[in-house]
Write a protein that holds these residues in place. Structure first.
Motif, PDB file in Angstrom:
ATOM      1  N   TRP A   1       8.578   3.919   2.669  1.00  0.00           N
ATOM      2  CA  TRP A   1       7.945   3.076   3.561  1.00  0.00           C
ATOM      3  C   TRP A   1       6.581   2.294   3.069  1.00  0.00           C
ATOM      4  O   TRP A   1       5.665   2.059   3.828  1.00  0.00           O
ATOM      5  CB  TRP A   1       7.277   4.197   4.849  1.00  0.00           C
ATOM      6  CG  TRP A   1       8.292   4.772   5.583  1.00  0.00           C
ATOM      7  CD1 TRP A   1       8.380   6.270   5.840  1.00  0.00           C
ATOM      8  CD2 TRP A   1       9.320   4.298   6.318  1.00  0.00           C
ATOM      9  NE1 TRP A   1       9.593   6.484   6.266  1.00  0.00           N
ATOM     10  CE2 TRP A   1      10.223   5.194   6.652  1.00  0.00           C
ATOM     11  CE3 TRP A   1       9.822   2.959   6.560  1.00  0.00           C
ATOM     12  CZ2 TRP A   1      11.239   5.166   7.485  1.00  0.00           C
ATOM     13  CZ3 TRP A   1      11.081   2.851   7.202  1.00  0.00           C
ATOM     14  CH2 TRP A   1      11.763   3.824   7.902  1.00  0.00           C
TER      15      TRP A   1
ATOM     16  N   MET B   1       1.356   4.975   0.231  1.00  0.00           N
ATOM     17  CA  MET B   1       0.622   6.369   0.522  1.00  0.00           C
ATOM     18  C   MET B   1       1.824   7.193   0.860  1.00  0.00           C
ATOM     19  O   MET B   1       1.970   8.209   0.168  1.00  0.00           O
ATOM     20  CB  MET B   1      -0.253   6.410   1.812  1.00  0.00           C
ATOM     21  CG  MET B   1      -0.937   7.605   1.903  1.00  0.00           C
ATOM     22  SD  MET B   1      -2.041   7.394   3.629  1.00  0.00           S
ATOM     23  CE  MET B   1      -0.691   7.694   4.666  1.00  0.00           C
ATOM     24  N   THR B   2       2.734   6.961   1.641  1.00  0.00           N
ATOM     25  CA  THR B   2       3.492   8.126   2.397  1.00  0.00           C
ATOM     26  C   THR B   2       4.719   8.395   1.229  1.00  0.00           C
ATOM     27  O   THR B   2       5.156   7.725   0.480  1.00  0.00           O
ATOM     28  CB  THR B   2       4.452   7.254   3.762  1.00  0.00           C
ATOM     29  OG1 THR B   2       3.086   6.738   4.321  1.00  0.00           O
ATOM     30  CG2 THR B   2       5.038   8.184   4.286  1.00  0.00           C
TER      31      THR B   2
ATOM     32  N   SER C   1       5.394  -1.083   2.916  1.00  0.00           N
ATOM     33  CA  SER C   1       5.683  -2.253   3.320  1.00  0.00           C
ATOM     34  C   SER C   1       5.487  -3.315   2.680  1.00  0.00           C
ATOM     35  O   SER C   1       4.421  -3.416   1.879  1.00  0.00           O
ATOM     36  CB  SER C   1       4.712  -2.581   4.606  1.00  0.00           C
ATOM     37  OG  SER C   1       5.121  -1.444   5.828  1.00  0.00           O
TER      38      SER C   1
ATOM     39  N   ALA D   1       4.698  15.629   5.127  1.00  0.00           N
ATOM     40  CA  ALA D   1       4.259  15.142   6.273  1.00  0.00           C
ATOM     41  C   ALA D   1       3.059  14.206   5.737  1.00  0.00           C
ATOM     42  O   ALA D   1       2.086  14.636   6.054  1.00  0.00           O
ATOM     43  CB  ALA D   1       4.103  16.087   7.275  1.00  0.00           C
ATOM     44  N   SER D   2       3.501  12.865   5.775  1.00  0.00           N
ATOM     45  CA  SER D   2       2.326  12.212   5.024  1.00  0.00           C
ATOM     46  C   SER D   2       1.138  11.607   6.257  1.00  0.00           C
ATOM     47  O   SER D   2       0.243  10.934   5.774  1.00  0.00           O
ATOM     48  CB  SER D   2       3.038  10.780   4.486  1.00  0.00           C
ATOM     49  OG  SER D   2       3.905  11.231   3.518  1.00  0.00           O
ATOM     50  N   SER D   3       1.436  12.190   7.628  1.00  0.00           N
ATOM     51  CA  SER D   3       0.504  11.585   8.651  1.00  0.00           C
ATOM     52  C   SER D   3      -0.825  12.679   8.339  1.00  0.00           C
ATOM     53  O   SER D   3      -1.919  12.136   8.795  1.00  0.00           O
ATOM     54  CB  SER D   3       0.963  11.664   9.890  1.00  0.00           C
ATOM     55  OG  SER D   3       1.371  13.080  10.225  1.00  0.00           O
TER      56      SER D   3
ATOM     57  N   PHE E   1       0.970  -1.083   0.016  1.00  0.00           N
ATOM     58  CA  PHE E   1      -0.061  -0.133  -0.008  1.00  0.00           C
ATOM     59  C   PHE E   1       0.960   1.304  -0.027  1.00  0.00           C
ATOM     60  O   PHE E   1       1.543   1.389   1.049  1.00  0.00           O
ATOM     61  CB  PHE E   1      -0.995  -0.040   1.293  1.00  0.00           C
ATOM     62  CG  PHE E   1      -1.789   1.140   1.252  1.00  0.00           C
ATOM     63  CD1 PHE E   1      -2.884   1.229   0.397  1.00  0.00           C
ATOM     64  CD2 PHE E   1      -1.669   2.178   1.946  1.00  0.00           C
ATOM     65  CE1 PHE E   1      -3.535   2.468   0.383  1.00  0.00           C
ATOM     66  CE2 PHE E   1      -2.425   3.351   2.214  1.00  0.00           C
ATOM     67  CZ  PHE E   1      -3.412   3.422   1.322  1.00  0.00           C
TER      68      PHE E   1
HETATM   69  C1  FAD Z   1       7.045   0.112   9.962  1.00  0.00           C
HETATM   70  C2  FAD Z   1       6.422   1.198   9.017  1.00  0.00           C
HETATM   71  C3  FAD Z   1       5.711   0.669   8.317  1.00  0.00           C
HETATM   72  C4  FAD Z   1       4.922   1.524   7.310  1.00  0.00           C
HETATM   73  N1  FAD Z   1       4.328   0.979   6.185  1.00  0.00           N
HETATM   74  C5  FAD Z   1       3.704   2.028   5.393  1.00  0.00           C
HETATM   75  C6  FAD Z   1       3.170   1.142   4.242  1.00  0.00           C
HETATM   76  O1  FAD Z   1       3.113   0.214   4.295  1.00  0.00           O
HETATM   77  N2  FAD Z   1       2.564   2.335   3.398  1.00  0.00           N
HETATM   78  C7  FAD Z   1       2.686   3.291   3.415  1.00  0.00           C
HETATM   79  O2  FAD Z   1       2.131   4.407   2.791  1.00  0.00           O
HETATM   80  N3  FAD Z   1       3.287   4.001   4.605  1.00  0.00           N
HETATM   81  C8  FAD Z   1       3.674   3.360   5.496  1.00  0.00           C
HETATM   82  N4  FAD Z   1       4.495   3.865   6.588  1.00  0.00           N
HETATM   83  C9  FAD Z   1       4.508   5.297   6.785  1.00  0.00           C
HETATM   84  C10 FAD Z   1       3.533   5.757   8.102  1.00  0.00           C
HETATM   85  O3  FAD Z   1       2.163   5.740   7.414  1.00  0.00           O
HETATM   86  C11 FAD Z   1       4.019   7.282   7.972  1.00  0.00           C
HETATM   87  O4  FAD Z   1       5.399   7.324   8.624  1.00  0.00           O
HETATM   88  C12 FAD Z   1       3.050   7.843   9.024  1.00  0.00           C
HETATM   89  O5  FAD Z   1       2.014   8.095   8.231  1.00  0.00           O
HETATM   90  C13 FAD Z   1       3.573   9.272   9.253  1.00  0.00           C
HETATM   91  O6  FAD Z   1       4.068  10.144   8.072  1.00  0.00           O
HETATM   92  P1  FAD Z   1       5.592  10.632   8.182  1.00  0.00           P
HETATM   93  O7  FAD Z   1       6.584   9.789   8.219  1.00  0.00           O
HETATM   94  O8  FAD Z   1       5.325  11.573   6.775  1.00  0.00           O
HETATM   95  O9  FAD Z   1       5.719  11.499   9.156  1.00  0.00           O
HETATM   96  P2  FAD Z   1       5.370  13.218   9.621  1.00  0.00           P
HETATM   97  O10 FAD Z   1       3.762  13.169   8.865  1.00  0.00           O
HETATM   98  O11 FAD Z   1       6.321  14.181   8.845  1.00  0.00           O
HETATM   99  O12 FAD Z   1       4.979  13.201  11.035  1.00  0.00           O
HETATM  100  C14 FAD Z   1       6.356  13.406  11.942  1.00  0.00           C
HETATM  101  C15 FAD Z   1       5.804  14.051  13.102  1.00  0.00           C
HETATM  102  O13 FAD Z   1       5.172  15.354  12.885  1.00  0.00           O
HETATM  103  C16 FAD Z   1       3.832  15.299  13.359  1.00  0.00           C
HETATM  104  N5  FAD Z   1       3.247  16.212  12.607  1.00  0.00           N
HETATM  105  C17 FAD Z   1       2.893  15.864  11.211  1.00  0.00           C
HETATM  106  N6  FAD Z   1       2.125  17.211  10.741  1.00  0.00           N
HETATM  107  C18 FAD Z   1       1.839  17.762  11.732  1.00  0.00           C
HETATM  108  C19 FAD Z   1       0.960  19.008  11.976  1.00  0.00           C
HETATM  109  N7  FAD Z   1       0.313  19.497  10.689  1.00  0.00           N
HETATM  110  N8  FAD Z   1       1.109  19.593  13.212  1.00  0.00           N
HETATM  111  C20 FAD Z   1       1.654  19.135  14.015  1.00  0.00           C
HETATM  112  N9  FAD Z   1       2.368  17.827  13.991  1.00  0.00           N
HETATM  113  C21 FAD Z   1       2.491  17.351  12.889  1.00  0.00           C
HETATM  114  C22 FAD Z   1       3.395  14.177  13.487  1.00  0.00           C
HETATM  115  O14 FAD Z   1       2.362  13.732  14.488  1.00  0.00           O
HETATM  116  C23 FAD Z   1       4.902  13.172  13.920  1.00  0.00           C
HETATM  117  O15 FAD Z   1       5.095  13.265  15.101  1.00  0.00           O
HETATM  118  C24 FAD Z   1       5.118   3.025   7.478  1.00  0.00           C
HETATM  119  C25 FAD Z   1       5.816   3.522   8.506  1.00  0.00           C
HETATM  120  C26 FAD Z   1       6.410   2.420   9.355  1.00  0.00           C
HETATM  121  C27 FAD Z   1       7.363   3.079  10.443  1.00  0.00           C
END
Ligand code: FAD
Length: 229
Positions: free
Chosen positions: A170, A138-139, A172, A144-146, A136
């Protein structure tokens, strides 16, 4: 709300514990040392398929798919499945044995709910048989993909094709040699309200233009490999 386990869930829990005790615990060290060997990174432990067949024969298969999916499902509710997921979760690799490992589980649900008959034949049923894996995507590294509204990948219709431009990480399961399909999240309507811009598209892993650049390490795994971060 009643959080007591149903008789059905208790019976599955017992069966699952016994299967794990008989088949998985005895080979745990063998599997761990197989994956510790740098030559075996991203290879499948050779015993996994036989173990999957055994689990399938014993009815411990696709337990995750809720009973709302009718005959595709073994008939458990999410509440009945939750303790089973907890039992499998104690051993990192064991959920694959029961075809209950992410990202396949979520991807199968998406395909079961929204797939066309052809998409189900090509991707869902082989996944449900455990004959392939999926990913899958997405990220993305640049945003900032959260917050999925920030996703930048574009999906543009071009005649009978779609052109997808973007970079994911990321992802998986994408390095699994059995991974044949990715569900990719991107944007098809950049001018729509920000929560209505996204679409998911099925991308076979051998689609032209799809390039797997490198594996990532996580939680210290695979650090020993030169070139991995
Ligand atoms: C083991 C593992 C498996 C994964 N598997 C997959 C997968 O199969 N497919 C996939 O697509 N992704 C996968 N991911 C990625 C995961 O979904 C993302 O890491 C997660 O969604 C966070 O996004 P990011 O890494 O961009 O962090 P960010 O979004 O950059 O977040 C980093 C920090 O900043 C904070 N933050 C972000 N935006 C804001 C805001 N606007 N205000 C305040 N704080 C904020 C967050 O809370 C966090 O603490 C995986 C990650 C891991 C570790």
């Amino acid at each position: 709300m009643n959080f007591e386990y149903s008789e059905k869930s208790i019976a599955f829990q017992e069966k699952l514990r016994q299967f794990i005790a008989r088949n998985i615990l005895p080979v745990q060290e063998e599997v761990a040392s197989f994956h510790r060997d740098p030559d075996n990174i991203w290879k499948r432990w050779p015993g996994i398929d036989a173990m999957k067949e055994k689990a399938k024969d014993e009815g411990l298969w696709n337990l995750f798919l809720p009973k709302t999916y009718g005959k595709l499902s073994p008939g458990l509710t999410n509440l009945e499945y939750a303790p089973l997921a907890e039992i499998m979760g104690r051993i990192l690799w064991s959920s694959e044995v029961f075809n209950c490992s992410p990202p396949d589980t979520g991807n199968m649900e998406v395909l079961a709910k929204y797939g066309t008959p052809e998409q189900k034949d090509t991707w869902l049923y082989p996944l449900m048989q455990g004959d392939m894996r999926s990913s899958f995507l997405m990220t993305e590294p640049n945003v900032a993909s959260s917050d999925a509204t920030k996703i930048e990948t574009s999906i543009v219709a071009d005649g009978d094709d779609y052109v997808i431009s973007g970079r994911k990480w990321w992802s998986s399961g994408a390095m699994d040699p059995n991974c044949k399909i990715a569900i990719v999240m991107g944007k098809t309507r950049f001018d729509a309200p920000r929560h209505l811009q996204h679409s998911m598209i099925l991308v076979p892993m051998d689609a032209p233009g799809l390039e797997v650049i490198r594996p990532l390490s996580v939680f210290g795994y695979y650090d020993s490999q030169e070139g991995h971060e």
